[in-house]
Design a protein around this motif. Structure first.
Motif, short mmCIF file in Angstrom:
data_model
loop_
_atom_site.label_atom_id
_atom_site.label_comp_id
_atom_site.label_asym_id
_atom_site.label_seq_id
_atom_site.Cartn_x
_atom_site.Cartn_y
_atom_site.Cartn_z
N GLU A 51 0.94 -1.63 -0.32
CA GLU A 51 -0.39 -0.09 -0.15
C GLU A 51 0.67 1.17 -0.03
O GLU A 51 0.61 2.58 -0.35
CB GLU A 51 -1.37 0.32 1.10
N HIS A 52 1.83 1.48 0.32
CA HIS A 52 3.00 2.44 0.70
C HIS A 52 3.88 2.65 0.03
O HIS A 52 4.75 2.82 -0.28
CB HIS A 52 3.65 2.45 2.08
N TYR A 53 4.46 0.93 -0.70
CA TYR A 53 5.52 0.98 -1.05
C TYR A 53 5.18 0.48 -2.69
O TYR A 53 4.90 -0.17 -2.75
CB TYR A 53 6.70 0.22 -0.44
N ASP A 84 9.46 2.56 9.67
CA ASP A 84 7.85 3.19 9.62
C ASP A 84 6.90 2.83 10.33
O ASP A 84 6.05 1.46 11.42
CB ASP A 84 7.17 2.44 8.55
N ARG A 140 3.76 3.29 10.45
CA ARG A 140 1.94 3.16 10.06
C ARG A 140 1.87 1.18 10.00
O ARG A 140 0.96 0.37 10.16
CB ARG A 140 2.43 3.12 8.64
#
Length: 320
Positions: free
Chosen positions: A59-61, A76, A78
């Motif tokens: 979702e983020h990378y 991280d 998150r």
């Protein structure tokens, strides 16, 4: 003991253990990639696989590169399984129960948290990562030693043990499952030296290489390594040792019948196989059974001794 205090002690132990384990797997993976040729090296994705956080990572990378995975697992926030997130959560749990833990342990945990946050950017670099992770590992071990050596060995200490060894059993099974799936098949004789290096890395992920050599007195092979990590009674990070430690702590607590039954099922699952006879598919199914047992034991512990969740979600729901 108040149920809320028991819950905080339990999660304090789990998060300290999680920070240490995550630091270990990142360190060992970096060393493993130096020892293996590029075409054989497993890369960095297996570390995210171990934590089971692939959906959050993606979702983020954009890709599973070294820099991205290192940031996700080290700093991280998150990711609740990152080292920094684990230390934040451990510190918060400890802060609320400072009357139940030695002051020195609280101070050590606070110092480790401040180090992890202040030196984070340096820890993300290739040159600074090793020293950063080494400090995290040493710090968590010091905290555990302080708690074991100075905390009253009463019911609170039993919940500390439950959190520590449940988290340890969970991580050990995850490491074996994911790492063995990325290993080379034994029958590939021309790659056998590299296969040995990879099994050594599995042992080192759990700081078990020297203990394995002393105990098994054979070279590093799949069958003996699996037996050692799953079933050895005296290696502190084996699943069997964790299961026995859990049963010992549960036996000292009131209203323990349900939890002891679940722990007994976990123990029987563990003893019911010969790991060396399992092919990769069977090994994965066996680990799945153990993971289910570990999850059921956590649920039973929470249901028996922790306060019921509030609305909106409380810490007990979001942790894990």
């Amino acid at each position: 003991m108040l149920s809320r205090v028991a819950e905080h002690i339990y999660w304090l132990a789990r998060y300290v253990e999680r920070a240490e384990n995550t630091a270990r797997i990142v360190t060992v993976n970096a060393n493993l990639l130096l020892d293996l040729p590029k075409g054989i090296a497993p890369g960095w994705r297996p570390l995210v696989d171990i934590t089971g956080s692939n959906a959050l990572f993606e979702e983020h990378y954009k890709d599973y590169g070294e820099r991205q995975v290192a940031r996700f697992l080290i700093g991280d926030e998150r990711n609740t399984g990152s080292i920094l997130s684990a230390l934040v959560a451990a510190r918060e749990n400890c802060r609320t129960i400072r009357d139940f833990v030695p002051r020195e342990a609280w101070e050590m945990l606070n110092e480790l948290y401040l180090f992890a946050r202040e030196e984070l950017e340096k820890g993300m670099t290739k040159g600074g990562r090793h020293a950063y992770l080494k400090r995290v590992i040493q710090g968590t071990q010091t905290i555990n030693g302080m708690l074991s050596g100075t905390m009253l060995h009463d019911q609170g200490y039993d919940f500390l043990h439950l959190g520590r060894f449940l988290e340890r059993a969970d991580m050990t099974t995850r490491i074996i499952d994911v790492r063995s799936a990325n290993l080379l098949p034994e029958e590939t004789t021309e790659l056998r030296p590299f296969e040995t290096i990879q099994w050594v890395s599995v042992l080192k992920s759990l700081t078990g290489y020297q203990a394995y050599r002393r105990s098994e007195q054979v070279r590093v092979l799949r069958g003996p390594v699996l037996r050692f990590l799953f079933q050895h009674a005296d290696f502190p990070r084996s699943v069997n040792h964790s299961a026995e430690s859990l049963r010992d702590s549960l036996a000292k607590l009131p209203r323990n019948e349900g939890a002891l039954r679940v722990a007994g099922r976990l123990k029987r699952t563990l003893e019911g196989v010969e790991p060396r006879r399992l092919n990769q598919q069977q090994l994965h199914a066996f680990v799945d059974d153990l993971q289910v047992g570990i999850g059921e034991l956590h649920d039973e512990i929470a249901r028996t001794w922790f306060p019921p969740p509030l609305v909106p979600e409380t810490q007990s729901q979001s942790q894990g």
